[in-house]
Design an enzyme around this catalytic site. Structure first.
Site, PDB file in Angstrom:
ATOM      1  CG  ASP A  50      -1.442   1.933  -3.480  1.00 23.79           C
ATOM      2  OD1 ASP A  50      -0.225   1.674  -3.595  1.00 23.79           O
ATOM      3  OD2 ASP A  50      -1.888   2.656  -2.567  1.00 23.79           O
ATOM      4  CG  ASP A  59      -6.063   3.198   0.480  1.00 18.94           C
ATOM      5  OD1 ASP A  59      -5.160   2.330   0.534  1.00 18.94           O
ATOM      6  OD2 ASP A  59      -6.749   3.384  -0.544  1.00 18.94           O
ATOM      7  CG  ASN A 119      -3.247   5.335  -1.096  1.00 16.15           C
ATOM      8  OD1 ASN A 119      -3.314   4.332  -0.381  1.00 16.15           O
ATOM      9  ND2 ASN A 119      -4.179   5.656  -1.969  1.00 16.15           N
ATOM     10  CG  ASP A 174      -1.704   1.235   1.415  1.00 15.00           C
ATOM     11  OD1 ASP A 174      -1.864   1.971   0.423  1.00 15.00           O
ATOM     12  OD2 ASP A 174      -2.175   1.485   2.548  1.00 15.00           O
ATOM     13  CG  HIS A 227      -5.929 -15.215  -6.621  1.00 17.20           C
ATOM     14  ND1 HIS A 227      -5.314 -15.728  -7.748  1.00 17.20           N
ATOM     15  CD2 HIS A 227      -7.227 -15.052  -6.953  1.00 17.20           C
ATOM     16  CE1 HIS A 227      -6.209 -15.861  -8.724  1.00 17.20           C
ATOM     17  NE2 HIS A 227      -7.376 -15.447  -8.258  1.00 17.20           N
ATOM     18  CG  ASP A 228      -8.427 -18.623  -6.952  1.00 18.38           C
ATOM     19  OD1 ASP A 228      -8.925 -17.651  -6.350  1.00 18.38           O
ATOM     20  OD2 ASP A 228      -8.451 -18.733  -8.189  1.00 18.38           O
TER      21      ASP A 228
HETATM   22  C1  NOJ Z   1     -10.905 -17.799 -10.913  1.00 15.49           C
HETATM   23  C2  NOJ Z   1     -10.205 -16.754 -10.115  1.00 15.49           C
HETATM   24  O1  NOJ Z   1      -8.870 -17.100  -9.949  1.00 15.49           O
HETATM   25  C3  NOJ Z   1     -10.954 -16.639  -8.811  1.00 15.49           C
HETATM   26  O2  NOJ Z   1     -10.275 -15.845  -7.878  1.00 15.49           O
HETATM   27  C4  NOJ Z   1     -12.315 -16.093  -9.107  1.00 15.49           C
HETATM   28  O3  NOJ Z   1     -13.075 -16.059  -7.919  1.00 15.49           O
HETATM   29  C5  NOJ Z   1     -13.042 -16.940 -10.139  1.00 15.49           C
HETATM   30  N1  NOJ Z   1     -12.206 -17.323 -11.227  1.00 15.49           N
HETATM   31  C6  NOJ Z   1     -14.202 -16.178 -10.701  1.00 15.49           C
HETATM   32  O4  NOJ Z   1     -13.714 -15.104 -11.463  1.00 15.49           O
END
Ligand code: NOJ
Length: 554
Positions: A30, A26, A24, A22, A325-326
């Site tokens: 960013d 907040d 700035n 980050d 990130h999933d």
């Molecule tokens: C796959 C993305 O990596 C995930 O983060 C997202 O929630 C779903 N597709 C829907 O866009």
């Protein structure tokens, strides 16, 4: 346009902008923050960044619900700042790819808002259907929350949403939608971006129908949109745009097998995508979804790794990753928090030295681990809604459901990156949008790790350098050994008369390693080890917890 395959030599780094840095104050990551860390990334050695969505979004699904494809969200900056990041990255020899999320938009996108009116041209941009009496048009489920159809009071119809109800699915069958997608691609490519990661791209062609019984409740209907009837036609059409630029595309492809993948990525005329993010190796400790856990099976992981390596070699290119990130952090899943550094390094060697383009997810290079938060809601992951229902259906108790939702939540990978040991791990001077993992105080932070030659960070750095300097690591032929071992993953790469043997323990127990026939380890040079730097060994040794060594032979 002369197309090159520069992506084969690249090591990509995924930035999930909200939690990267980050600038700035907040509390939200960013582009100022990204600018301030470009030198860090250059020093790590990566040469391509993949940005998860930076576009305007109401954030129902943290940026994967886009309300404006051509503008950077004010949370992250603006287009001018993005251009600056792009130029500064390019100056450092770092390419940049964007996330292209065109299976769905946000319900706040003007196409959707205008298209509620049945007379608007935008109505046909989405899958609107009349209900069956007062029932949904069919019985498909959403992957995120309940049924895949949402009723709209204004026009009295239902719209399809495979993900959250704030993510209506675009109707790719409409040529106007495909035209929009192509223009969006051109817009960013003309600005200078170097390619795209295409979100659930293999779900974008749909056929009407009732499900025939996918085993997982939230996948009900999936056979009608996974690798749908017109998917290859759509991707070929998009490829025509991409062919005008020296760029690459990596498609996200849930439930993909190597055989099926070749239809998309085989390097021959008509090739649609350059590589694919499949999920099979992410299922060695779960069934289809992270929340349905089972004990980790190294044998399953190895089988998947080898299948992809062998099936694609010489025909197509692999995308290699262990985190994004999933999914929760990989150390908590396939490694060990107790042997955090050892297992982080062993996992790194095990995938980064395979044939393909490696991707490193932010914080992975620091060996970041899952967070323990008091409530499921604190993880801020919309996926939890359906996961809770699935676990209930499978008969889990409430306490077990709570525990599973926390440990499997995508939120574990979305805590702010740990830069140093000052307040909030140096991520922000304000209040972070999501709690920072307190582990930054225990040495899991970039500043401490840069200074420690034996850190996870320095292991990744050495690994990336090795890969860049040694074509064998990029192009070598793959062969697996010790296939029946439950503790060790061992493979060789061979290229132009050179050999490399990668040995990775995935266990805290001692295991006996014997070099494959024809190998004399004393003639090789041991590198990228996670115990002593120059281990002495005859033709075998007993591994220590999560021990890894790579032997190179010239
Ligand atoms: C796959 C993305 O990596 C995930 O983060 C997202 O929630 C779903 N597709 C829907 O866009």
């Amino acid at each position: 346009m002369k197309k090159t395959q520069w992506y084969k030599d690249a090591v990509c780094y995924q930035i999930w902008p909200r939690s990267f840095c980050d600038g700035n104050g907040d509390g939200i990551g960013d582009l100022e923050g990204v600018l301030s860390k470009l030198d860090y990334l250059q020093d790590l050695g990566i040469n391509c960044i993949w940005f998860s969505p930076l576009y305007c979004s109401p954030n129902a699904d943290m940026g994967y619900d886009i309300s404006d494809y051509r503008n950077i969200s004010p949370d992250h900056g603006d287009n001018e700042l993005f251009k600056k990041v792009l130029d500064e990255a390019h100056k450092r020899g770092i390419k940049v790819i964007m996330d292209l999320v065109v299976n769905h938009t946000s319900d706040e996108h003007e196409w959707f808002v205008k298209g509620i009116d049945k007379n608007s041209k935008y109505h046909d941009y989405y899958h609107w259907r009349d209900g069956k009496g007062n029932k949904n048009p069919n019985n498909w489920s959403s992957l995120f929350e309940g049924k895949a159809w949402e009723y709209n009071k204004e026009n009295g119809q239902y719209y399809l949403h495979l993900f959250s109800k704030k993510q209506p699915d675009l109707k790719m069958e409409n040529p106007e939608v495909r035209k929009e997608v192509k223009e969006i691609m051109k817009y960013w490519l003309d600005m200078g971006v170097d390619g795209f990661r295409e979100d659930v791209i293999t779900f974008t062609s749909k056929r009407d129908g009732l499900p025939n019984g996918f085993p997982i409740p939230q996948a009900c209907g999936m056979e009608h949109y996974k690798d749908g009837p017109r998917i290859h036609e759509f991707l070929s059409e998009f490829r025509e745009v991409l062919d005008d630029y020296d760029c690459f595309v990596v498609g996200e492809a849930p439930l993909m097998t190597p055989k099926n993948a070749l239809k998309y990525i085989e390097e021959k005329p008509g090739q649609e995508l350059d590589m694919m993010f499949h999920f099979q190796h992410m299922e060695a400790d779960c069934i289809f979804m992270d929340c349905l856990n089972k004990p980790f099976s190294l044998k399953q992981l190895k089988k998947v790794f080898s299948n992809w390596q062998e099936s694609l070699y010489g025909k197509a290119w692999n995308a290699l990753y262990m985190e994004n990130h999933d999914h929760p952090r990989i150390i908590n899943r396939y490694g060990s928090v107790e042997y955090r550094e050892e297992s982080a390094k062993s996992i790194a060697n095990s995938y980064m030295l395979q044939c393909g383009t490696p991707f490193v997810y932010q914080g992975q290079e620091l060996g970041m681990i899952n967070i323990d938060l008091p409530n499921v809601e604190d993880y801020q992951d919309i996926f939890a809604v359906n996961n809770a229902k699935t676990l209930k259906l499978f008969g889990f108790s409430d306490a077990k459901i709570e525990e599973r939702l926390k440990t499997s939540s995508r939120g574990n990978a979305r805590t702010p990156v740990q830069w140093d040991d000052t307040d909030n791990a140096g991520f922000t001077t304000g209040t972070p949008w999501m709690p920072v993992n307190p582990s930054y105080k225990d040495g899991i932070n970039a500043k401490a790790e840069i200074a420690d030659p034996n850190s996870v960070y320095n292991h990744y750095k050495a690994l990336i350098k090795f890969r860049k300097e040694n074509p064998i690591a990029v192009y070598g032929k793959y062969k697996e050994y010790c296939k029946s071992s439950k503790e060790l993953y061992v493979y060789e790469r061979t290229y132009e008369g050179k050999k490399m043997l990668v040995i990775c323990s995935y266990s805290d127990k001692a295991a006996d390693f014997k070099a494959p026939a024809g190998y004399d380890l004393s003639k090789g040079k041991a590198i990228l080890c996670n115990y002593e730097t120059n281990p002495v060994s005859a033709n075998g040794f007993t591994t220590r917890p999560y021990e890894t060594r790579v032997y190179v032979f010239d």
